[in-house]
Design a protein around this motif. Structure first.
Motif, PDB file in Angstrom:
ATOM      1  N   TYR A 294       0.845  -1.180   0.000  1.00 40.84           N
ATOM      2  CA  TYR A 294       0.000   0.000   0.000  1.00 40.84           C
ATOM      3  C   TYR A 294       0.883   1.232   0.000  1.00 40.84           C
ATOM      4  O   TYR A 294       1.936   1.217   0.624  1.00 40.84           O
TER       5      TYR A 294
ATOM      6  N   ASP B 271      -0.240 -12.020  10.662  1.00 42.05           N
ATOM      7  CA  ASP B 271      -0.472 -10.750   9.955  1.00 42.05           C
ATOM      8  C   ASP B 271      -1.578  -9.963  10.655  1.00 42.05           C
ATOM      9  O   ASP B 271      -2.335 -10.507  11.464  1.00 42.05           O
ATOM     10  N   ASP B 272      -1.652  -8.686  10.312  1.00 35.80           N
ATOM     11  CA  ASP B 272      -2.661  -7.835  10.935  1.00 35.80           C
ATOM     12  C   ASP B 272      -4.042  -8.071  10.321  1.00 35.80           C
ATOM     13  O   ASP B 272      -4.998  -8.321  11.021  1.00 35.80           O
ATOM     14  N   VAL B 273      -4.106  -7.998   8.977  1.00 32.36           N
ATOM     15  CA  VAL B 273      -5.425  -8.130   8.363  1.00 32.36           C
ATOM     16  C   VAL B 273      -5.346  -8.902   7.052  1.00 32.36           C
ATOM     17  O   VAL B 273      -4.445  -8.703   6.252  1.00 32.36           O
ATOM     18  N   LEU B 274      -6.293  -9.772   6.898  1.00 32.27           N
ATOM     19  CA  LEU B 274      -6.447 -10.539   5.665  1.00 32.27           C
ATOM     20  C   LEU B 274      -7.525  -9.825   4.865  1.00 32.27           C
ATOM     21  O   LEU B 274      -8.694  -9.819   5.240  1.00 32.27           O
ATOM     22  N   ASP B 275      -7.083  -9.202   3.771  1.00 33.94           N
ATOM     23  CA  ASP B 275      -7.982  -8.368   2.982  1.00 33.94           C
ATOM     24  C   ASP B 275      -8.215  -9.062   1.638  1.00 33.94           C
ATOM     25  O   ASP B 275      -8.972 -10.019   1.571  1.00 33.94           O
ATOM     26  N   THR B 276      -7.532  -8.651   0.584  1.00 37.71           N
ATOM     27  CA  THR B 276      -7.714  -9.341  -0.702  1.00 37.71           C
ATOM     28  C   THR B 276      -7.081 -10.736  -0.674  1.00 37.71           C
ATOM     29  O   THR B 276      -7.435 -11.605  -1.458  1.00 37.71           O
ATOM     30  N   GLY B 277      -6.111 -10.930   0.227  1.00 37.24           N
ATOM     31  CA  GLY B 277      -5.431 -12.222   0.325  1.00 37.24           C
ATOM     32  C   GLY B 277      -4.127 -12.266  -0.464  1.00 37.24           C
ATOM     33  O   GLY B 277      -3.388 -13.245  -0.397  1.00 37.24           O
ATOM     34  N   LYS B 278      -3.835 -11.212  -1.198  1.00 37.50           N
ATOM     35  CA  LYS B 278      -2.640 -11.219  -2.056  1.00 37.50           C
ATOM     36  C   LYS B 278      -1.348 -11.316  -1.245  1.00 37.50           C
ATOM     37  O   LYS B 278      -0.471 -12.110  -1.557  1.00 37.50           O
ATOM     38  N   THR B 279      -1.235 -10.509  -0.198  1.00 32.75           N
ATOM     39  CA  THR B 279      -0.002 -10.486   0.596  1.00 32.75           C
ATOM     40  C   THR B 279       0.263 -11.846   1.232  1.00 32.75           C
ATOM     41  O   THR B 279       1.344 -12.415   1.086  1.00 32.75           O
TER      42      THR B 279
ATOM     43  N   GLU C  74     -14.347  -2.485   5.616  1.00 36.58           N
ATOM     44  CA  GLU C  74     -14.113  -1.071   5.873  1.00 36.58           C
ATOM     45  C   GLU C  74     -12.627  -0.899   6.097  1.00 36.58           C
ATOM     46  O   GLU C  74     -11.965  -1.803   6.597  1.00 36.58           O
ATOM     47  N   PHE C  75     -12.097   0.262   5.753  1.00 37.32           N
ATOM     48  CA  PHE C  75     -10.676   0.510   5.987  1.00 37.32           C
ATOM     49  C   PHE C  75     -10.497   0.923   7.444  1.00 37.32           C
ATOM     50  O   PHE C  75     -11.050   1.923   7.883  1.00 37.32           O
ATOM     51  N   VAL C  76      -9.732   0.130   8.178  1.00 33.88           N
ATOM     52  CA  VAL C  76      -9.598   0.370   9.621  1.00 33.88           C
ATOM     53  C   VAL C  76      -8.167   0.753   9.998  1.00 33.88           C
ATOM     54  O   VAL C  76      -7.219   0.445   9.278  1.00 33.88           O
TER      55      VAL C  76
ATOM     56  N   LYS D 295     -11.243  -9.711   6.675  1.00 32.04           N
ATOM     57  CA  LYS D 295     -12.306  -9.045   5.891  1.00 32.04           C
ATOM     58  C   LYS D 295     -12.676  -9.995   4.766  1.00 32.04           C
ATOM     59  O   LYS D 295     -12.183  -9.866   3.643  1.00 32.04           O
TER      60      LYS D 295
ATOM     61  N   LEU E 102      -2.463  -1.271  12.641  1.00 29.48           N
ATOM     62  CA  LEU E 102      -2.900  -0.917  11.283  1.00 29.48           C
ATOM     63  C   LEU E 102      -2.806   0.598  11.089  1.00 29.48           C
ATOM     64  O   LEU E 102      -3.213   1.358  11.955  1.00 29.48           O
ATOM     65  N   ASP E 103      -2.295   0.970   9.915  1.00 28.46           N
ATOM     66  CA  ASP E 103      -2.031   2.394   9.702  1.00 28.46           C
ATOM     67  C   ASP E 103      -2.864   2.992   8.592  1.00 28.46           C
ATOM     68  O   ASP E 103      -3.385   2.298   7.719  1.00 28.46           O
TER      69      ASP E 103
END
Ligand code: IMP
Ligand code: MG
Length: 189
Positions: free
Chosen positions: A75, A104-112, A156-158, A136, A163-164
């Motif tokens: 990001y 990890d902090d957050v699983l979003d799209t899963g790409k990382t 939602e973006f948290v 998410k 998380l920054d």
């Protein structure tokens, strides 16, 4: 009262909820491995996002823990991804034959996490599991199920608790959504 909390439009997870969930997760993880007669794991923390969560979680784990970090960038300062995850700094520990727990902090799209998982698996750990603070689910592009999840949250973006947004708010003790007017201040480059 912490004045930074006033930058949030709402809180999704309180400090107390994080504290009790982390304790529970630490016990869960410990029992999971102990049942399999494993008394040592190697925790790989994805920095910077998972530093605060990892520090709290690993102190609740009653196993021997070796620790290393992997640094990834996906990001820039916006609230959506602009590049594919890029590994900036790799682990130094040899994980061959080790029981790896990726944090990890957050699983979003899963790409990382998919990228890092396949990279670490290639180094032949004895077992591989993952733990994420937030999931998410609705945002997933690359399928991924974490073995241990702190909280399922809406799309939602948290910020907060690691998380920054534009590198700020990692030190907030709770997790919440930034007020919309703070989501792209031009001075934050
Ligand atoms: P993914 O590759 O899309 O799953 O993104 C995972 C990474 O993006 C995380 O490790 C975070 O650093 C970042 N990220 C995803 N969602 C958020 C969010 O809501 N707030 C802050 N960072 C996020
Ligand atoms: Mg980030």
């Amino acid at each position: 009262m912490n004045p930074l909390i006033e930058d949030l439009s709402h809180i999704l997870v309180t400090e107390k909820q994080i504290e009790s969930r982390t304790k529970f997760l630490g016990r869960d993880i410990s029992e999971f491995y102990r049942k399999r007669n494993i008394d040592e794991i190697t925790a790989i923390c994805i920095t910077n996002g998972s530093i605060i969560f990892s520090a709290d979680l690993l102190r609740k784990v009653y196993l021997h823990v070796k620790m290393d970090c992997i640094r990834v960038s996906s990001y820039r300062d916006e609230t959506s991804p602009v590049t594919n995850p890029e590994i900036i700094d790799h682990i130094r520990l040899d994980i061959e034959g080790q029981h790896v727990l990726l944090i990890d902090d957050v699983l979003d799209t899963g790409k990382t996490i998919n990228r890092i998982t396949s990279l670490l698996r290639r180094q032949n750990p004895s077992s591989f599991h993952s733990c994420v603070l937030l999931d998410k689910k609705g945002r997933r592009k690359d399928p991924y199920e974490a073995d241990f999840v702190g909280f399922k949250i809406p799309d939602e973006f948290v910020v907060g608790y690691g998380l920054d947004f534009a590198e700020r708010y990692r030190n907030l003790p709770c997790i919440g959504v930034l007020k919309p007017e703070l989501q792209n201040p031009p001075e934050w480059q």
